[in-house]
Design a protein around this motif. Sequence first.
Motif, PDB file in Angstrom:
ATOM      1  N   GLN A 203     -24.871  -4.383  23.844  1.00 40.29           N
ATOM      2  CA  GLN A 203     -26.221  -3.985  23.446  1.00 40.29           C
ATOM      3  C   GLN A 203     -26.238  -3.532  21.992  1.00 40.29           C
ATOM      4  OE1 GLN A 203     -29.038  -4.316  25.292  1.00 40.29           O
ATOM      5  NE2 GLN A 203     -30.051  -3.775  23.374  1.00 40.29           N
ATOM      6  N   ARG A 204     -25.169  -2.796  21.619  1.00 38.48           N
ATOM      7  CA  ARG A 204     -25.082  -2.340  20.230  1.00 38.48           C
ATOM      8  C   ARG A 204     -24.958  -3.529  19.276  1.00 38.48           C
ATOM      9  NH1 ARG A 204     -21.435  -0.697  16.319  1.00 38.48           N
ATOM     10  NH2 ARG A 204     -19.677  -1.538  17.498  1.00 38.48           N
ATOM     11  N   LEU A 205     -24.152  -4.531  19.692  1.00 37.48           N
ATOM     12  CA  LEU A 205     -24.002  -5.726  18.865  1.00 37.48           C
ATOM     13  C   LEU A 205     -25.314  -6.501  18.767  1.00 37.48           C
ATOM     14  CD1 LEU A 205     -20.496  -7.018  20.034  1.00 37.48           C
ATOM     15  CD2 LEU A 205     -21.069  -5.931  17.867  1.00 37.48           C
ATOM     16  N   LYS A 206     -26.059  -6.541  19.889  1.00 31.67           N
ATOM     17  CA  LYS A 206     -27.358  -7.211  19.863  1.00 31.67           C
ATOM     18  C   LYS A 206     -28.318  -6.504  18.916  1.00 31.67           C
ATOM     19  CE  LYS A 206     -27.239  -9.272  24.499  1.00 31.67           C
ATOM     20  NZ  LYS A 206     -27.852  -9.270  25.851  1.00 31.67           N
ATOM     21  N   ASP A 207     -28.278  -5.167  18.959  1.00 33.15           N
ATOM     22  CA  ASP A 207     -29.141  -4.396  18.053  1.00 33.15           C
ATOM     23  C   ASP A 207     -28.769  -4.664  16.594  1.00 33.15           C
ATOM     24  OD1 ASP A 207     -30.383  -3.337  20.251  1.00 33.15           O
ATOM     25  OD2 ASP A 207     -29.208  -1.480  20.266  1.00 33.15           O
ATOM     26  N   ILE A 208     -27.449  -4.713  16.337  1.00 34.25           N
ATOM     27  CA  ILE A 208     -26.989  -4.993  14.974  1.00 34.25           C
ATOM     28  C   ILE A 208     -27.408  -6.398  14.552  1.00 34.25           C
ATOM     29  CG2 ILE A 208     -24.934  -5.348  13.542  1.00 34.25           C
ATOM     30  CD1 ILE A 208     -23.578  -3.128  15.119  1.00 34.25           C
ATOM     31  N   GLU A 209     -27.284  -7.356  15.500  1.00 32.04           N
ATOM     32  CA  GLU A 209     -27.673  -8.735  15.198  1.00 32.04           C
ATOM     33  C   GLU A 209     -29.161  -8.828  14.869  1.00 32.04           C
ATOM     34  OE1 GLU A 209     -27.384 -13.209  17.210  1.00 32.04           O
ATOM     35  OE2 GLU A 209     -26.886 -11.424  18.371  1.00 32.04           O
ATOM     36  N   GLU A 210     -29.978  -8.108  15.650  1.00 33.31           N
ATOM     37  CA  GLU A 210     -31.416  -8.107  15.378  1.00 33.31           C
ATOM     38  C   GLU A 210     -31.715  -7.493  14.010  1.00 33.31           C
ATOM     39  OE1 GLU A 210     -33.318  -6.115  18.578  1.00 33.31           O
ATOM     40  OE2 GLU A 210     -32.934  -7.709  20.050  1.00 33.31           O
ATOM     41  N   GLU A 211     -30.988  -6.419  13.689  1.00 32.54           N
ATOM     42  CA  GLU A 211     -31.184  -5.791  12.379  1.00 32.54           C
ATOM     43  C   GLU A 211     -30.780  -6.738  11.253  1.00 32.54           C
ATOM     44  OE1 GLU A 211     -29.043  -2.158  12.370  1.00 32.54           O
ATOM     45  OE2 GLU A 211     -30.304  -1.186  13.882  1.00 32.54           O
ATOM     46  N   LEU A 212     -29.654  -7.459  11.468  1.00 32.13           N
ATOM     47  CA  LEU A 212     -29.207  -8.417  10.457  1.00 32.13           C
ATOM     48  C   LEU A 212     -30.211  -9.550  10.289  1.00 32.13           C
ATOM     49  CD1 LEU A 212     -25.371  -8.719  11.204  1.00 32.13           C
ATOM     50  CD2 LEU A 212     -26.437  -7.731   9.184  1.00 32.13           C
ATOM     51  N   ASN A 213     -30.730 -10.048  11.421  1.00 31.34           N
ATOM     52  CA  ASN A 213     -31.722 -11.122  11.345  1.00 31.34           C
ATOM     53  C   ASN A 213     -32.973 -10.663  10.599  1.00 31.34           C
ATOM     54  OD1 ASN A 213     -30.109 -12.911  12.763  1.00 31.34           O
ATOM     55  ND2 ASN A 213     -30.971 -12.374  14.749  1.00 31.34           N
ATOM     56  N   SER A 214     -33.397  -9.436  10.903  1.00 33.45           N
ATOM     57  CA  SER A 214     -34.573  -8.897  10.212  1.00 33.45           C
ATOM     58  C   SER A 214     -34.303  -8.753   8.719  1.00 33.45           C
ATOM     59  CB  SER A 214     -34.952  -7.538  10.807  1.00 33.45           C
ATOM     60  OG  SER A 214     -35.295  -7.662  12.177  1.00 33.45           O
ATOM     61  N   ALA A 215     -33.089  -8.267   8.402  1.00 33.77           N
ATOM     62  CA  ALA A 215     -32.731  -8.092   6.991  1.00 33.77           C
ATOM     63  C   ALA A 215     -32.661  -9.440   6.275  1.00 33.77           C
ATOM     64  CB  ALA A 215     -31.392  -7.367   6.879  1.00 33.77           C
ATOM     65  N   GLN A 216     -32.107 -10.459   6.964  1.00 28.75           N
ATOM     66  CA  GLN A 216     -32.024 -11.790   6.364  1.00 28.75           C
ATOM     67  C   GLN A 216     -33.412 -12.391   6.159  1.00 28.75           C
ATOM     68  OE1 GLN A 216     -29.416 -13.895   9.030  1.00 28.75           O
ATOM     69  NE2 GLN A 216     -27.567 -13.261   7.950  1.00 28.75           N
ATOM     70  N   GLU A 217     -34.282 -12.199   7.155  1.00 30.47           N
ATOM     71  CA  GLU A 217     -35.648 -12.709   7.016  1.00 30.47           C
ATOM     72  C   GLU A 217     -36.360 -12.034   5.843  1.00 30.47           C
ATOM     73  OE1 GLU A 217     -37.563 -12.117  10.731  1.00 30.47           O
ATOM     74  OE2 GLU A 217     -36.380 -13.637  11.793  1.00 30.47           O
ATOM     75  N   GLU A 218     -36.178 -10.722   5.757  1.00 32.36           N
ATOM     76  CA  GLU A 218     -36.808  -9.987   4.660  1.00 32.36           C
ATOM     77  C   GLU A 218     -36.232 -10.428   3.314  1.00 32.36           C
ATOM     78  OE1 GLU A 218     -37.576  -5.345   3.256  1.00 32.36           O
ATOM     79  OE2 GLU A 218     -36.597  -5.797   5.168  1.00 32.36           O
ATOM     80  N   MET A 219     -34.900 -10.640   3.292  1.00 26.62           N
ATOM     81  CA  MET A 219     -34.259 -11.086   2.059  1.00 26.62           C
ATOM     82  C   MET A 219     -34.767 -12.469   1.659  1.00 26.62           C
ATOM     83  SD  MET A 219     -30.179 -11.412   1.222  1.00 26.62           S
ATOM     84  CE  MET A 219     -29.950 -12.738   2.419  1.00 26.62           C
ATOM     85  N   GLN A 220     -34.941 -13.355   2.663  1.00 26.35           N
ATOM     86  CA  GLN A 220     -35.438 -14.697   2.371  1.00 26.35           C
ATOM     87  C   GLN A 220     -36.873 -14.648   1.855  1.00 26.35           C
ATOM     88  OE1 GLN A 220     -33.544 -17.473   2.478  1.00 26.35           O
ATOM     89  NE2 GLN A 220     -35.287 -18.453   1.511  1.00 26.35           N
ATOM     90  N   ILE A 221     -37.675 -13.761   2.448  1.00 29.62           N
ATOM     91  CA  ILE A 221     -39.056 -13.609   1.984  1.00 29.62           C
ATOM     92  C   ILE A 221     -39.079 -13.114   0.541  1.00 29.62           C
ATOM     93  CG2 ILE A 221     -41.171 -12.269   2.297  1.00 29.62           C
ATOM     94  CD1 ILE A 221     -40.614 -12.320   5.318  1.00 29.62           C
ATOM     95  N   ASN A 222     -38.241 -12.111   0.269  1.00 34.61           N
ATOM     96  CA  ASN A 222     -38.175 -11.575  -1.094  1.00 34.61           C
ATOM     97  C   ASN A 222     -37.670 -12.617  -2.080  1.00 34.61           C
ATOM     98  OD1 ASN A 222     -39.093  -9.058  -0.270  1.00 34.61           O
ATOM     99  ND2 ASN A 222     -37.036  -8.265   0.103  1.00 34.61           N
ATOM    100  N   ARG A 223     -36.672 -13.407  -1.627  1.00 28.21           N
ATOM    101  CA  ARG A 223     -36.153 -14.456  -2.505  1.00 28.21           C
ATOM    102  C   ARG A 223     -37.233 -15.496  -2.788  1.00 28.21           C
ATOM    103  NH1 ARG A 223     -30.712 -17.342  -0.756  1.00 28.21           N
ATOM    104  NH2 ARG A 223     -29.828 -15.461  -1.688  1.00 28.21           N
ATOM    105  N   SER A 224     -37.999 -15.849  -1.755  1.00 26.91           N
ATOM    106  CA  SER A 224     -39.080 -16.820  -1.950  1.00 26.91           C
ATOM    107  C   SER A 224     -40.115 -16.283  -2.934  1.00 26.91           C
ATOM    108  CB  SER A 224     -39.748 -17.136  -0.609  1.00 26.91           C
ATOM    109  OG  SER A 224     -38.833 -17.711   0.291  1.00 26.91           O
TER     110      SER A 224
END
Length: 323
Positions: A107-128
């Motif tokens: 569950q902790r790994l899933k939470d970390i994965e979700e946080e990473l995905n959110s961070a990557q999405e935000e980073m991609q949006i900012n990069r765009s």
Amino acid sequence: MLKNFGFTGESDFFRKAGDRLSKGLYILAAVAGTVVMTVGGAFAGSYGFVEEYEAAKGVWETFKAIVLTPHALLALGGLALAFGALGTYVDQNRQHNKIEEFSNENQRLKDIEEELNSAQEEMQINRSKVIEIQQELVTTWLKGVCRSFCLGSEERATIYYEYGEAFYLLARYSKNPVYAKVHRQKFPLNQGVISKAWQHNRHIDRRCPHASEEDEYREYLQGEYGYELEKIESLTMKSCRYLGKAIVDADVHTGVIVFESTKEDFLTYEKCEEISKYCETNQGLLAKFVRDSLSFDREIILKREGRETSVDDDFLNSMGGQA
């Protein structure tokens, strides 16, 4: 067989057997205890302890009369059964705790994965957003250049940069919205005005026939720039005057800026010199535009990472170099 044992032996039979015995010890103890109690119970009713003890002669027979009795088997079997049951309970409890621990970790790994995905999405949006701002900045600069040289709706200015055996379109501006549209992002390295300007630092073409002279126009573009007939027919802007200037960064040609027009009187000698001098003066800024694009362009980033790009490289083999 002899090579399987000893200090240099290759066999792991006893290790595997010991591992299985260790894991099944509690179950084996419970089963053995049950069997021993069953055997002891079968003989306990008819066993006469006093008679056997009195009939015993010597130490060994006395020992057997006291210890090796159905009642002793019952006691021994009970102990083995209790040991097996208690051990199984403790083992299952440990397994349950480990399962809970693994579940919590998952569950902790899933939470970390979700946080990473959110961070990557935000980073991609900012990069765009950064890419859009950077392209808007370059387009605004081109707009200012076009105004400075009074370029009208029959002219267009475009900046390209080179990477990985191809040219990429960085920004484009024209007062004519049809000519300002971008239909392709990628161009071959060995065709068109872009290629000639990139190779020779500057390329000026005032000899190209007007597009109204269709046969001469097609023949000229095929011979001078290596365009295929299909490519010539598909050109949105059929220019006849070109000025291309290489973008140089630390003595390395990293891109090209191209000015073009459909009017035959566009490139006077004075106009060529003015535009060339202006581009030479702003080489530092143009080089920075190219460096920034190399940092932000998504396809370039994918190529650097060795991943599949969004544009098919084979497309270059069938298309010309000017849009």
